[in-house]
Write a protein that holds these residues in place. Structure first.
Motif, mmCIF file in Angstrom:
data_model
loop_
_atom_site.group_PDB
_atom_site.id
_atom_site.type_symbol
_atom_site.label_atom_id
_atom_site.label_comp_id
_atom_site.label_asym_id
_atom_site.label_seq_id
_atom_site.Cartn_x
_atom_site.Cartn_y
_atom_site.Cartn_z
ATOM 1 N N TRP A 32 -13.214 55.611 -1.105
ATOM 2 C CA TRP A 32 -13.385 56.050 0.280
ATOM 3 C C TRP A 32 -14.383 57.202 0.404
ATOM 4 O O TRP A 32 -14.950 57.416 1.467
ATOM 5 N N GLY A 33 -14.589 57.962 -0.686
ATOM 6 C CA GLY A 33 -15.340 59.206 -0.607
ATOM 7 C C GLY A 33 -14.409 60.359 -0.243
ATOM 8 O O GLY A 33 -13.322 60.166 0.289
ATOM 9 N N LYS A 34 -14.852 61.571 -0.561
ATOM 10 C CA LYS A 34 -14.096 62.767 -0.176
ATOM 11 C C LYS A 34 -14.292 63.035 1.316
ATOM 12 O O LYS A 34 -15.109 62.403 1.979
ATOM 13 N N ARG A 54 -18.323 63.798 1.199
ATOM 14 C CA ARG A 54 -18.283 65.257 1.108
ATOM 15 C C ARG A 54 -19.171 65.933 2.148
ATOM 16 O O ARG A 54 -20.133 65.350 2.633
ATOM 17 N N ARG A 55 -18.833 67.181 2.438
ATOM 18 C CA ARG A 55 -19.641 67.994 3.339
ATOM 19 C C ARG A 55 -20.335 69.090 2.543
ATOM 20 O O ARG A 55 -19.698 69.922 1.913
ATOM 21 N N ASN A 56 -21.650 69.087 2.558
ATOM 22 C CA ASN A 56 -22.441 70.166 1.958
ATOM 23 C C ASN A 56 -22.051 70.475 0.518
ATOM 24 O O ASN A 56 -22.156 71.615 0.069
ATOM 25 N N ASN A 57 -21.574 69.460 -0.197
ATOM 26 C CA ASN A 57 -21.197 69.636 -1.597
ATOM 27 C C ASN A 57 -20.147 70.723 -1.809
ATOM 28 O O ASN A 57 -20.075 71.344 -2.861
ATOM 29 N N ASN A 60 -23.556 52.043 -3.578
ATOM 30 C CA ASN A 60 -23.271 53.466 -3.484
ATOM 31 C C ASN A 60 -23.843 53.957 -2.161
ATOM 32 O O ASN A 60 -25.060 53.937 -1.955
ATOM 33 N N ILE A 61 -22.957 54.394 -1.273
ATOM 34 C CA ILE A 61 -23.393 54.769 0.071
ATOM 35 C C ILE A 61 -23.561 56.281 0.111
ATOM 36 O O ILE A 61 -22.592 57.035 0.021
ATOM 37 N N GLY A 64 -9.143 64.740 -0.563
ATOM 38 C CA GLY A 64 -8.996 63.291 -0.604
ATOM 39 C C GLY A 64 -8.715 62.764 -1.993
ATOM 40 O O GLY A 64 -8.900 63.439 -3.001
ATOM 41 N N ILE A 65 -8.270 61.509 -2.036
ATOM 42 C CA ILE A 65 -7.861 60.877 -3.294
ATOM 43 C C ILE A 65 -8.996 60.142 -3.986
ATOM 44 O O ILE A 65 -8.835 59.669 -5.100
ATOM 45 N N SER A 66 -10.150 60.050 -3.348
ATOM 46 C CA SER A 66 -11.257 59.281 -3.897
ATOM 47 C C SER A 66 -11.742 59.877 -5.220
ATOM 48 O O SER A 66 -11.798 61.094 -5.387
ATOM 49 N N ARG A 67 -12.111 58.997 -6.139
ATOM 50 C CA ARG A 67 -12.654 59.455 -7.425
ATOM 51 C C ARG A 67 -14.136 59.764 -7.333
ATOM 52 O O ARG A 67 -14.713 60.310 -8.268
ATOM 53 N N THR A 68 -14.751 59.397 -6.232
ATOM 54 C CA THR A 68 -16.172 59.676 -6.037
ATOM 55 C C THR A 68 -16.358 60.514 -4.782
ATOM 56 O O THR A 68 -15.538 60.483 -3.867
ATOM 57 N N ASP A 69 -17.455 61.283 -4.743
ATOM 58 C CA ASP A 69 -17.708 62.142 -3.591
ATOM 59 C C ASP A 69 -18.062 61.350 -2.348
ATOM 60 O O ASP A 69 -17.784 61.777 -1.223
#
Length: 952
Positions: free
Chosen positions: A106-108, A136-139, A161-162, A144-149
């Motif tokens: 889902w992303g962070k 993510r916002r501004n790194n 990869n979006i 969140g539970i996502s394993r990817t940002d």
């Protein structure tokens, strides 16, 4: 040649390692992968072909690594790039690995968003402009539970990869910024008969042009989805990072990018978007090392097709379709083979793919998206849209163009807010020589119309006019949580994303039930519009005469099948009016307290319209307080909201029971008039834990009380076959949203109010039933064998309604839903004085089902207690010695000396009148509980699917 071969082997070994990683990561989770282990070893070491087995057991010959090296060496000018065979092999692996097309991650998300995230990864951002952000916002944020940002999608086996959509932020180039068209301003009309959208010069002209089928768009939902397609790089001589044609950064890993290499429409979010320009690079201008950068990284999704002798990139864009109103027919596939469309065949969503020009709607079958869950489609995928392939060769290489739904977003409008004429407006009112302000400050505004809320309120007196209704102004004409027409609020968003991962259905059931109890499952619901008829009807015995619901939703004299509400003006009490079952045009009139209505009693009727089609997860609810005849005079054309069936009095701090659960605790915005709407006063009321609105009203008052209330997230449904096992029985009557209150009201319509400690929520063990013992048809609950559970154990309280529900997972059209069977619970106080005493050895009269008896004088002390009758009995003499061997189990049931259940009596431990069984019905029904109360029983399903069903 040796160097080239070495480079090729090295590059292809990288791909092989990714195969191994996938194989290792998902070993044990999918049988097909395990069965392919030896084939994958041979694929790495042998010549020729190997056979890979798909999830259906079909064999697919696949060229081995050595064979692919030879092919790449002979035809591929850049042997470190994947060939089409390799790319398709990876796609096949993913199709086995995942349940279908959807989102793997889902992303962070940013928890600092003003009204929180929509769901995992998706959140609103309303700074200068209203947007949805994704990831993510501004790194900085890691929620969140996502394993990817950032999100990862799988579309027909292609991994996307979006990242970086429309983001030109130097500090956060990977941000995803989803933009939206301007809110409705009253200048467009939509003709539902032809699909024609007309842009008029101004709102006055637009409203003047309305016909029976052509109406001004004042409320709409916008559709967001992800479009993916295969395109030859050489066709435009451009390559895009990640395949994202809306990439917002001006460089990628040292490669300078440009946003003027193709016409702007190629990157546009929608036909309305004239600004978004994606950054890419001219392929022919790149040095070999720079080309290798894009070719060797799989996330750019580039492969070499030897048949076409061309490099293909799989590209994507996020599309935002400006709605034509609120009534989307098909925005998510949900297994449907029909076309993605607004509301009819004239308003189908067009595919774009490689097209540089941007058109959102059309009526052609060939260039529209169609659902994949159909036997005549080449793809069987519950979550995916595809195009009619024979028509799409100019849009995508090999006709490969797909789409995934993301969200529907309910929009407000730019007109001035009015509770009768423009409930979706955000602006304040203004008129030449009349001070600007909210709708209730001036008679010119109070007595207005829908058209005036657009062209008069927002266009008159422009000189020196104070801006309002948008983010930049900071000023709103609304009294609820939705302030600005250009903002995107979490409560307006319907999340259509589906989880692509294969799900353990039993874990899914438990996780979803926890979310349901916590109140975090999202739903959608409409507001009500209420009209009070100024005519007072005389009853004739118990009939109301002729009443009809007309085409606009109003009740008129004649006949109807719909229930309407009334108020007895003589007794000042509510009545329920419903169509007689014995006569076509006669209505039954029933006092809520069963009082007989005399022929001379007068009745006022209110009518609830449900054709107000805007939907929200978080509702901007309005309760209406006042006497019916005063409300009819105050709002002759009706008003958004629902009447509270309680008359105001002259007492101070009078309490009114709110129609919905209020989140606006402890204070809410309210408006009050004492003179039938001629003038109004803005006040602040309070709401207590028992969901009661408190303020000082009087008999002359009519009031509008605004508060935030979460929608229901379930709908009634037919009892369906289940997947997996059943959970325990949930019970609840607590007043907190995060302790079951939202679930309670969603399935039973009861707003629980219990405020004591933590006894208001809990789970009851079911009684060890299995499919064989309680189901005639495997994997389906039946009314003939109802599941049993332990005794209800809830805190007592007359004012607090409760419910119980058994959770299962069901599958519809290839998607999972939570299914809930259960019943409303009503508390009835019982004391010893209420019970009939039964003494051992004495004869007694008839035993009545549902009545509680106090047993005394028996040798077995387990019997000396209150007992509730489970059935009627003509009477008997109770022998003190006959029950010595009887025992009680943990369900409160009496077990005889032969081990069977005693069917006449059960130990009475609860005042909730519960029979400890789960009723199995289709939709909703009623039953009589053990206390003699009529309670609702139900079968509900979640509105929004939980994931994609799969079959290993």
């Amino acid at each position: 040649m040796t160097t080239e071969l070495t480079n090729a082997v090295t590059a292809l070994n990288d791909v092989t390692q990714k195969h191994e990683q996938l194989n290792t990561q998902y070993q044990g989770t999918h049988d097909a992968l395990a069965s392919n282990s030896k084939a994958m070893t041979d694929w790495q070491t042998q010549q020729g072909t190997v056979e890979l087995t798909d999830q259906n057991g079909n064999k697919h010959p696949t060229p081995t690594l050595k064979t692919l090296v030879e092919q790449a060496q002979s035809v591929n000018p850049h042997p470190h790039a994947m060939t089409k065979a390799q790319f398709d092999a990876l796609r096949d692996m993913r199709k086995q690995q995942y349940a279908g097309s959807g989102f793997v991650e889902w992303g962070k998300h940013w928890v600092g968003a003003a009204d929180g995230p929509v769901n995992e990864g998706l959140w609103p951002h309303n700074d200068v402009r209203g947007e949805l952000r994704w990831g993510r916002r501004n790194n900085l944020s890691e929620a969140g539970i996502s394993r990817t940002d950032f999100p990862v999608a799988v579309i027909d086996g292609v991994s996307h990869n979006i990242k970086g959509t429309a983001s030109n932020l130097t500090e956060a180039p990977n941000n995803i910024q989803i933009r939206f068209p301007p809110a409705p301003d009253g200048t467009k009309t939509y003709d539902s008969a032809t699909g024609t959208v007309t842009q008029h010069t101004n709102a006055e002209v637009a409203f003047a042009s309305e016909t029976a089928t052509s109406k001004v768009i004042t409320s709409r939902k916008d559709l967001v989805f992800l479009e993916s397609w295969h395109e030859k790089i050489a066709d435009k001589d451009i390559v895009y990072p990640l395949g994202n044609v809306q990439y917002g950064a001006s460089s990628y890993e040292g490669v300078t990018l440009l946003n003027n290499l193709v016409v702007q429409g190629y990157s546009a979010f929608g036909e309305w978007d004239e600004n978004t320009q994606g950054y890419g690079v001219k392929w022919s201008s790149l040095a070999d090392a720079q080309k290798a950068l894009f070719l060797s990284e799989p996330e750019h999704n580039i492969y070499f097709d030897p048949q076409a002798n061309a490099y293909i990139q799989v590209r994507y864009r996020i599309r935002v379709i400006e709605g034509l109103g609120d009534d989307w027919d098909l925005a998510a596939p949900a297994g449907s083979p029909l076309m993605m469309s607004y509301d009819n065949a004239y308003s189908r969503i067009k595919t774009r793919g490689a097209f540089s020009t941007c058109h959102d709607y059309g009526n052609g079958i060939g260039d529209g998206f169609i659902g994949c869950k159909s036997t005549d489609r080449k793809i069987i995928d519950s979550a995916l849209w595809e195009v009619r392939g024979e028509y799409s060769s100019d849009r995508a290489h090999e006709n490969q163009i797909r789409a995934l739904s993301i969200a529907l977003v309910q929009r407000l409008n730019q007109g001035a807010y009015h509770p009768s004429y423009n409930p979706m407006g955000c602006d304040r009112w203004i008129k030449q020589d009349v001070v600007a302000g909210n709708w209730y400050i001036n008679s010119e505004f109070i007595n207005s119309s829908t058209r005036k809320s657009f062209y008069e309120a927002i266009s008159s007196g422009e000189t020196g006019r104070q801006r309002s209704g948008d983010i930049g102004s900071g000023i709103s004409g609304r009294s609820d949580q939705y302030k600005f027409h250009d903002a995107i609020y979490a409560g307006q968003v319907e999340d259509l994303r589906l989880n692509a991962n294969k799900l353990d259905v039993n874990k899914l059931r438990e996780d979803t039930m926890r979310k349901a109890v916590a109140g975090t499952l999202r739903g959608k619901q409409k507001l009500m519009v209420t009209k009070f008829d100024s005519k007072v009807y005389q009853t004739g015995g118990t009939s109301l005469g002729y009443v009809q619901i007309d085409s606009n939703g109003w009740a008129r004299p004649y006949s109807s099948n719909e229930k309407i509400k009334g108020w007895n003006l003589t007794k000042n009490k509510p009545v329920t009016i419903s169509k007689s079952t014995t006569a076509q045009h006669v209505f039954n009139v029933q006092m809520d307290d069963s009082t007989v209505i005399n022929v001379d009693d007068r009745i006022m009727i209110s009518y609830y319209r449900t054709d107000f089609n805007a939907e929200y997860d978080s509702l901007p609810w309005v309760d209406i307080i006042g006497h019916p005849d005063r409300m009819a005079a105050t709002f002759p054309d009706g008003v958004v909201g629902q009447w509270v069936p309680q008359l105001p009095s002259d007492e101070a701090d009078q309490l009114f029971t709110a129609n919905r659960k209020s989140l606006s605790h402890p204070s809410v915005n309210a408006l009050r008039t004492m003179n039938n709407g001629e003038t109004w006063q803005a006040i602040t009321s309070t709401v207590n834990e028992k969901n009661q609105i408190k303020d000082t009203w009087n008999t002359q008052s009519v009031g509008l009380v605004h508060y935030e209330s979460l929608s229901h997230f379930t709908n009634l449904a037919d009892n369906a076959q289940i997947v997996g096992t059943t959970g325990n029985v949930y019970q609840g009557n607590f007043h907190h949203i995060d302790r079951g209150n939202r679930l309670n009201s969603s399935v039973s319509g009861v707003i629980a109010k219990q405020g004591s400690a933590h006894k208001g929520v809990g789970f009851l063990n079911t009684n060890g039933f299995t499919y064989e013992s309680w189901s005639i048809a495997p994997r389906k609950l039946t009314a003939a064998a109802q599941p049993e559970h332990q005794r209800v154990d809830l805190a007592s309280g007359n004012e607090s309604g409760g419910m119980k529900a058994l959770s299962t997972i069901t599958e519809k059209n290839g998607l999972y839903y939570l299914q809930l069977h259960g019943a409303e619970l009503k508390y009835t106080p019982r004391t010893i004085a209420d019970m009939t005493v039964i003494n051992a050895g004495s004869p007694t009269g008839a035993i009545t089902k549902g009545h509680v008896y106090l047993f005394q004088g028996f040798d077995n002390s387990l019997i000396n207690r209150p007992m509730i009758a489970l059935a009627n009995n003509a009477g008997t003499t109770w022998n003190a010695h006959s029950y010595n061997s009887f025992t009680l189990n943990d369900m409160g049931e009496i077990i005889t000396n032969t081990g069977t259940k005693y069917t006449l009596l059960r130990a009475f431990e609860s005042r909730w009148g519960d029979d400890q069984t789960i009723p199995i019905v289709d939709g909703e029904d009623v039953k009589t509980d053990l206390n003699g109360n009529t309670v609702k029983v139900f079968c509900h399903h979640t509105q929004i699917p939980l994931g994609i069903a799969h079959n290993d």
